[in-house]
Design an enzyme around this catalytic site. Structure first.
Site, PDB file in Angstrom:
ATOM      1  N   LYS A 180       1.848   2.237  -5.132  1.00  0.00           N
ATOM      2  CA  LYS A 180       2.856   2.132  -6.395  1.00  0.00           C
ATOM      3  C   LYS A 180       2.016   2.493  -7.169  1.00  0.00           C
ATOM      4  CE  LYS A 180       2.952  -2.092  -4.623  1.00  0.00           C
ATOM      5  NZ  LYS A 180       2.584  -1.815  -2.827  1.00  0.00           N
ATOM      6  N   ASP A 219       2.742  14.332   2.831  1.00  0.00           N
ATOM      7  CA  ASP A 219       2.438  15.512   2.869  1.00  0.00           C
ATOM      8  C   ASP A 219       1.990  15.393   4.414  1.00  0.00           C
ATOM      9  OD1 ASP A 219       0.816  13.508   0.932  1.00  0.00           O
ATOM     10  OD2 ASP A 219      -0.615  14.646   1.470  1.00  0.00           O
ATOM     11  N   THR A 230      -6.539 -11.374   2.602  1.00  0.00           N
ATOM     12  CA  THR A 230      -7.029 -10.700   1.906  1.00  0.00           C
ATOM     13  C   THR A 230      -8.730 -11.738   1.605  1.00  0.00           C
ATOM     14  OG1 THR A 230      -6.697 -11.269   0.124  1.00  0.00           O
ATOM     15  CG2 THR A 230      -5.630  -8.812   1.409  1.00  0.00           C
ATOM     16  N   THR A 264     -10.069  -4.328   0.400  1.00  0.00           N
ATOM     17  CA  THR A 264     -10.345  -5.136   1.617  1.00  0.00           C
ATOM     18  C   THR A 264     -11.987  -4.359   2.660  1.00  0.00           C
ATOM     19  OG1 THR A 264      -9.130  -5.274   2.990  1.00  0.00           O
ATOM     20  CG2 THR A 264      -9.228  -7.128   1.648  1.00  0.00           C
ATOM     21  N   ASP A 276       1.256  -1.322  -0.224  1.00  0.00           N
ATOM     22  CA  ASP A 276       0.124  -0.376  -0.244  1.00  0.00           C
ATOM     23  C   ASP A 276       1.126   1.663   0.300  1.00  0.00           C
ATOM     24  OD1 ASP A 276      -2.225  -1.178   0.412  1.00  0.00           O
ATOM     25  OD2 ASP A 276      -1.896  -1.611   2.440  1.00  0.00           O
ATOM     26  N   GLY A 293       0.997  14.291  -2.701  1.00  0.00           N
ATOM     27  CA  GLY A 293      -0.612  13.597  -2.265  1.00  0.00           C
ATOM     28  C   GLY A 293      -1.094  12.922  -3.380  1.00  0.00           C
ATOM     29  N   THR A 346      -7.742  -0.433  -0.677  1.00  0.00           N
ATOM     30  CA  THR A 346      -8.283  -1.111  -1.238  1.00  0.00           C
ATOM     31  C   THR A 346      -9.071  -1.932  -2.302  1.00  0.00           C
ATOM     32  OG1 THR A 346      -6.087   0.386  -1.823  1.00  0.00           O
ATOM     33  CG2 THR A 346      -7.755  -0.053  -3.809  1.00  0.00           C
ATOM     34  N   GLN A 354       1.750  -6.505  -3.514  1.00  0.00           N
ATOM     35  CA  GLN A 354       1.956  -5.748  -2.199  1.00  0.00           C
ATOM     36  C   GLN A 354       3.748  -5.400  -2.268  1.00  0.00           C
ATOM     37  OE1 GLN A 354       1.293  -9.227  -3.851  1.00  0.00           O
ATOM     38  NE2 GLN A 354      -0.651  -7.785  -3.683  1.00  0.00           N
ATOM     39  N   HIS A 405      -4.343  -1.327  -6.927  1.00  0.00           N
ATOM     40  CA  HIS A 405      -3.742  -0.065  -7.243  1.00  0.00           C
ATOM     41  C   HIS A 405      -4.744   1.287  -7.719  1.00  0.00           C
ATOM     42  CE1 HIS A 405       0.275  -2.089  -7.779  1.00  0.00           C
ATOM     43  NE2 HIS A 405      -0.414  -3.133  -6.125  1.00  0.00           N
TER      44      HIS A 405
END
Ligand code: IMP
Length: 437
Positions: free
Chosen positions: A16, A345, A137, A313, A13, A427, A311, A232, A41
């Site tokens: 990528k 940020d 997952t 689960t 996470d 961001g 994203t 991953q 992703h």
């Protein structure tokens, strides 16, 4: 033109998708080589900035689980390598989405040797209890890779021969029903109905099933730009991660060799992605985890799509300070030639920022990442406290525009790991990015 790897340096996470998309802007191929629908992703950009005619809204968001993120760029062919496990219904859905965005120019290639996640795999996963024990997952990843290693798995190429596909499916289903005789759900699975549905879904992509190895080598031989997008990350790698709290594939550099047939010698850039802090989902040791206020602050409330919720689960992620011991280990195992630091940020406005520079284990200070999860569990982080900054930095586009303390934070990471930082993400939007050189 180069072969470029984009790899997660932590527990996944790391964003990528955004970086692979950025690096793939002028790429000819973007390649996934490991994992399956456990990955998620997300790529967000102003409508039309991918070179398409747009989707009609001012901000377009694409969530891919299987197709490499770079494929959303017009002219970039998405390749799914032999090391992946592909779920046919999800793949059909994503291909439809890609065609919706790009029309006829959407192009994918699917390795004939990629294994399939079939409807019984998630069920086997829950019957085996790994979802609850390891926090997986629940997408059937482990059981699909088990079938691969046990040499009974079904592969993409089997979809091209309906008779062979149905026979293999029936044989495996029969064996699973024998293994779990009390499962009513498994017992209700009917080969004909399920295989018909899968073969129908595969109609939308079966023409793309091919031998992807010559495609990638020919592309590299003719100086095409080929980006390999990891799923991953290092600490979830089946060999180099915190076993058994890992995924079932190779998320590190070697995954490209075994999962796409392209050796590391063909890579010019090996880019490791790290957050400015650390997060992990699922069970397993996490030395710098912060369970209180700081953890919540880093996670966010879930009100924003970039907050730390899965994203795939939707699970809240465990969050904590940046772990430089783990990051240096990832840099060594992967041979990163550059680092990308994302979500800088999120650190704006904190009173102070900590980074782990060593661990304390049984009273001794160590700087090597332990290879045993139970030893890592006993490690206490040794922190260095760094000065923070108050300014919102999402609008900064050059290193010189960052507050001096933010710059020194980045420099501290760079010096500790010994790898230059090439991109700073401030961001989630495509343009909220600083390139350092
Ligand atoms: P599996 O890959 O579903 O078998 O899950 C094994 C472990 O990897 C669990 O801790 C999951 O939460 C974690 N995991 C798998 N895919 C991802 C990902 O894309 N991001 C973060 N964690 C992941």
């Amino acid at each position: 033109m180069p072969g470029i790897a984009v790899l997660g340096a932590q527990w996944g996470d790391e964003g990528k998708g955004k970086i692979a998309h950025l690096v793939s802007k002028d790429a000819d191929y973007c390649v996934r080589f490991n994992g399956g629908t456990n990955a998620g992703h997300t790529v967000v950009f102003e409508d039309g900035s991918n070179g398409s005619s747009g989707t009609g809204s001012s901000e377009a968001e694409f969530k891919f689980h299987l197709i490499p993120s770079g494929a959303i760029n017009k002219g970039c062919i998405g390749v799914m390598g032999n090391g992946m496990v592909l779920e046919p219904f999800s793949l059909a859905k994503e291909i439809k989405m890609l065609r919706g965005a790009l029309g006829d120019s959407a192009q994918v290639r699917i390795s004939e040797n990629a294994h399939l996640i079939l409807p019984y795999h998630p069920l086997i996963e829950s019957l085996e209890g790994s979802e609850s024990a390891l926090g997986t997952t629940a997408k059937g990843i482990g059981p699909a890779y088990q079938d691969k290693v046990a040499r009974r798995g079904l592969r993409a190429i089997d979809l091209l021969d309906p008779k062979r596909f149905s026979e293999k499916f029936a044989r495996n289903l029969y064996e699973f029903k024998r293994k779990f005789p009390d499962s009513i759900e498994l017992d209700s699975f009917e080969t004909v109905k399920i295989t018909d549905e899968i073969l129908e879904a595969a109609e939308s992509f079966k023409d793309s099933i091919t031998n992807t190895i010559p495609i990638l080598h020919d592309a590299l031989d003719s100086n095409k730009k080929v980006v390999f997008e990891g799923a991953q990350a290092c600490l979830l790698d089946i060999d180099f991660g915190t076993y058994p709290y890992v995924t079932s594939s190779h998320a590190t550099i070697g995954g490209i060799s075994v999962g796409a047939g392209v050796p590391a010698t063909r890579l010019d850039r090996i880019i490791g992605i790290t957050k400015a802090f650390t997060s992990r989902v699922g069970a397993g040791p996490f030395p710098t985890e912060e369970v209180g206020e700081i953890g919540e602050r880093l996670r966010g409330t879930g009100a924003n799509p970039w907050d730390e919720f899965g994203t795939t689960t939707g699970r809240p992620r465990r969050c904590g300070w940046l772990d430089l011991v783990a990051l240096k280990y990832a840099a060594r195992v992967n041979g990163f030639t550059e680092l990308v630091i994302v979500k800088l940020d999120i650190l704006s406005g904190l009173d102070e920022i900590k980074v782990a520079t060593a661990y304390k284990l049984d009273g001794e200070v160590i700087t090597d990442f332990p290879s045993q999860a139970d030893i890592l569990e006993r490690c206490e982080p040794v922190y260095e406290t760094l000065p923070s900054w108050d300014e919102e930095i999402r609008d900064r586009r050059a290193v010189e525009e960052l507050p001096p303390t933010a710059r020194s934070y980045v420099k501290f990471v760079e010096d500790y790991v010994g790898v230059p930082i090439s991109i700073i993400s401030v961001g989630r939007m495509f343009e909220e990015t600083i390139t350092t050189s």
